[in-house]
Design a protein around this motif. Structure first.
Motif, short mmCIF file in Angstrom:
data_model
loop_
_atom_site.label_atom_id
_atom_site.label_comp_id
_atom_site.label_asym_id
_atom_site.label_seq_id
_atom_site.Cartn_x
_atom_site.Cartn_y
_atom_site.Cartn_z
N UNK A 389 0.78 -1.05 -0.11
CA UNK A 389 0.00 -0.05 -0.01
C UNK A 389 0.84 1.18 -0.13
N UNK A 390 0.60 2.27 -0.81
CA UNK A 390 1.42 3.59 -1.03
C UNK A 390 1.24 4.06 0.47
N UNK A 391 2.40 4.88 0.80
CA UNK A 391 2.32 5.51 2.09
C UNK A 391 1.59 7.00 1.97
N UNK A 392 1.35 7.39 0.74
CA UNK A 392 0.59 8.61 0.56
C UNK A 392 -0.83 8.54 0.48
N UNK A 393 -1.45 9.15 1.45
CA UNK A 393 -2.85 8.72 1.77
C UNK A 393 -3.58 8.97 0.66
N UNK A 394 -3.57 9.76 0.01
CA UNK A 394 -4.54 10.29 -1.29
C UNK A 394 -4.62 9.06 -2.28
N UNK A 395 -3.33 8.78 -2.58
CA UNK A 395 -3.29 7.73 -3.70
C UNK A 395 -3.81 6.44 -3.07
N UNK A 396 -3.32 6.00 -1.71
CA UNK A 396 -3.76 4.66 -1.20
C UNK A 396 -5.39 4.35 -1.18
N UNK A 397 -5.75 5.66 -0.92
CA UNK A 397 -7.36 5.54 -0.86
C UNK A 397 -8.13 5.70 -2.06
N UNK A 398 -7.50 6.31 -2.98
CA UNK A 398 -7.98 6.64 -4.38
C UNK A 398 -8.47 5.47 -5.16
N UNK A 399 -10.06 5.23 -5.20
CA UNK A 399 -10.58 3.91 -5.89
C UNK A 399 -10.04 4.25 -7.38
N UNK A 400 -9.79 5.60 -7.78
CA UNK A 400 -9.57 5.58 -9.50
C UNK A 400 -7.99 5.29 -9.63
N UNK A 401 -7.21 5.01 -8.81
CA UNK A 401 -6.01 4.80 -9.02
C UNK A 401 -5.89 3.37 -8.82
N UNK A 402 -5.48 2.54 -10.09
CA UNK A 402 -5.72 0.97 -9.93
C UNK A 402 -4.70 0.28 -9.06
N UNK A 403 -4.96 -0.69 -8.42
CA UNK A 403 -3.97 -1.52 -7.46
C UNK A 403 -3.77 -2.72 -8.13
N UNK A 404 -2.47 -3.16 -7.74
CA UNK A 404 -2.20 -4.58 -8.51
C UNK A 404 -3.16 -5.59 -8.37
#
Length: 466
Positions: A389-404
């Motif tokens: 999980x990215x340590x940057x909060x906005x990226x980690x919780x952003x559903x529009x930023x796809x995760x692996x």
């Protein structure tokens, strides 16, 4: 010079040559566009072979200090046009090495002032090199990629010997538990790039076959035990399938204590008589010996649970987000959930960070590299190309930023513990004390000592220490 060199080993002579060349160039004694001495002359002066001298010159060329003209020799480059070269040591094995390496390639393509070279460094070599300022071969890295557990071990005594304190503009954008994982004496010594919570992962197919409801974070430990008992299958003296697998790794067992509200320190008292702590650890032991729903603790295989899970020999394990990358070839359905317990919003996590070596002389450039790795762009890349999980909060919780994709549908389960998760540095023990506790608990996992005996042994030992 020649008389002094003759008394040294090859490695020392090679290092002396590099130091000599660096000093002449960086001091300005050899100004830009000056030819440096010929290979034959350097080989004779430093009692090295021409191939060794050529290798040293190649290192200078890669660092942008010189350029070689075929048939003519090597010229000193103009420092104003020369990029600052930083060496980044990254621990291996690491699931994140490839993604970070690709980010560094991106950084190098877009930068003209700074060039970063990655040095893959085995964990054992990193620990051994700490005594020599993290020197890897002939290179002393400027930046060091490190896990929070290794950081905890290295910085237990004199943290300023290893890392330079960081002042990061992006720090306020990062999760607080991640920052704490790399903070000593109120100094942030490494920047957290990612974190990887420990979760309960389960084989959905096994639960379906047994007609059981899937695990839920609201479960009690009695419900966890009941499910594990139903999923454990014996055939005579042979166990066909276990319901749960306990890991004796210090990256796993503390979760039992945290989820039960236990502590390792209260005020100035180490290992207080806290019923919740001992109850949690005893429950873990009973899973193996009393209830027989978990394999017996293995001293030399901390990954036994993961191995059994991949082979469909166990229904539930504790594992990290990072290990989910191993699930690429499995054919059964699985999911993850917060490990159940009395404390609903806590958890245990690992983290990966990057720090600036105390020997780094190009601190401003090194800080710029770290800020890039913490940027929205880089953090989105890490989220998409790794299961942590990215340590940057906005990226980690952003559903529009796809995760692996291998992180599965339960990826955002981390949000339930994001603010109150703990890492090993939060336990209130020094690295020496925690190591001692972990070793003594090995006797408990092996069922040859009680928790009271371990507590008594450690309290006596620590009371006698100055």
């Amino acid at each position: 010079m020649t008389r002094e060199v003759s008394r040294t080993t090859f490695r020392e002579r090679y290092h002396i040559l590099l130091q000599h060349l660096h000093k002449k160039i960086k001091s300005g004694e050899w100004p830009p566009d000056t030819y440096i001495p010929a290979e034959n002359d350097l080989a004779q002066q430093f009692q090295l072979s021409r191939p060794s001298v050529r290798k040293a010159l190649s290192e200078l060329a890669e660092a942008g200090l010189i350029r070689t003209l075929h048939g003519k020799g090597s010229l000193v480059n103009d420092p104003e046009q020369r990029p600052a070269t930083l060496h980044l040591s990254w621990y291996t094995p690491s699931y994140e090495y490839e993604a970070v390496s690709r980010l560094i390639d991106r950084f190098n393509r877009t930068q003209t002032r700074i060039r970063v070279e990655m040095i893959p460094t085995p964990n054992g070599a990193l620990k051994a090199s700490a005594r020599d300022g993290f020197r890897i071969g002939h290179t002393q890295p400027d930046l060091i990629g490190i896990s929070n557990t290794s950081f905890f071990q290295f910085t237990g005594e004199e943290p300023d010997n290893w890392f330079r304190p960081l002042q990061l503009e992006s720090a306020r954008e990062l999760y607080a538990p991640c920052l704490r994982a790399f903070t000593v004496n109120e100094k942030l010594l490494a920047a957290p790039l990612t974190f990887t919570p420990i979760m309960l992962v389960y084989n959905k197919s096994m639960f379906d076959h047994a007609g059981l409801a899937y695990p839920d974070a609201s479960w009690t430990w009695d419900e966890l035990l009941a499910a594990a008992s139903s999923l454990t299958r014996h055939e005579g003296d042979h166990v066909e399938q276990y319901g749960f697998s306990l890991s004796s790794s210090y990256n796993r067992w503390p979760l039992f204590v945290l989820q039960n509200g236990g502590v390792f320190r209260r005020g100035d008292k180490l290992l207080p008589d806290e019923p919740a702590t001992k109850e949690a650890l005893q429950f873990a032991v009973d899973l193996m010996y009393k209830h027989k729903v978990s394999p017996i603790f293995s001293t030399d295989n901390f990954r036994l649970g993961e191995m059994l899970f991949l082979r469909e020999k166990v229904a539930m394990i504790l594992t990290s987000y990072l290990f989910l990358e191993e699930f690429r070839d499995i054919e059964f359905d699985w999911d993850l959930v917060r490990f159940p317990g009395r404390v609903a919003d806590t958890g245990y996590s690992l983290a990966t960070g990057i720090g600036i070596s105390s020997h780094c002389e190009q601190v401003e450039e090194a800080t710029e590299v770290i800020e890039y790795l913490l940027s929205e762009e880089a953090q989105r890349f890490l989220k998409q190309h790794g299961c942590s999980v990215p340590s940057r909060k906005t990226v980690a919780e952003d559903r529009s930023a796809p995760h692996h994709p291998k992180a599965g549908p339960g990826y955002y389960m981390f949000e339930s513990i994001k603010d109150k998760a703990q890492t090993v540095i939060d336990f209130g023990l020094t690295s020496l004390q925690f190591n001692a506790l972990n070793r003594e608990l090995g006797l408990v996992w092996a069922n040859v000592a009680s928790l009271d005996e371990v507590w008594g042994t450690l309290r006596t030992k620590w009371a006698e220490e100055p």
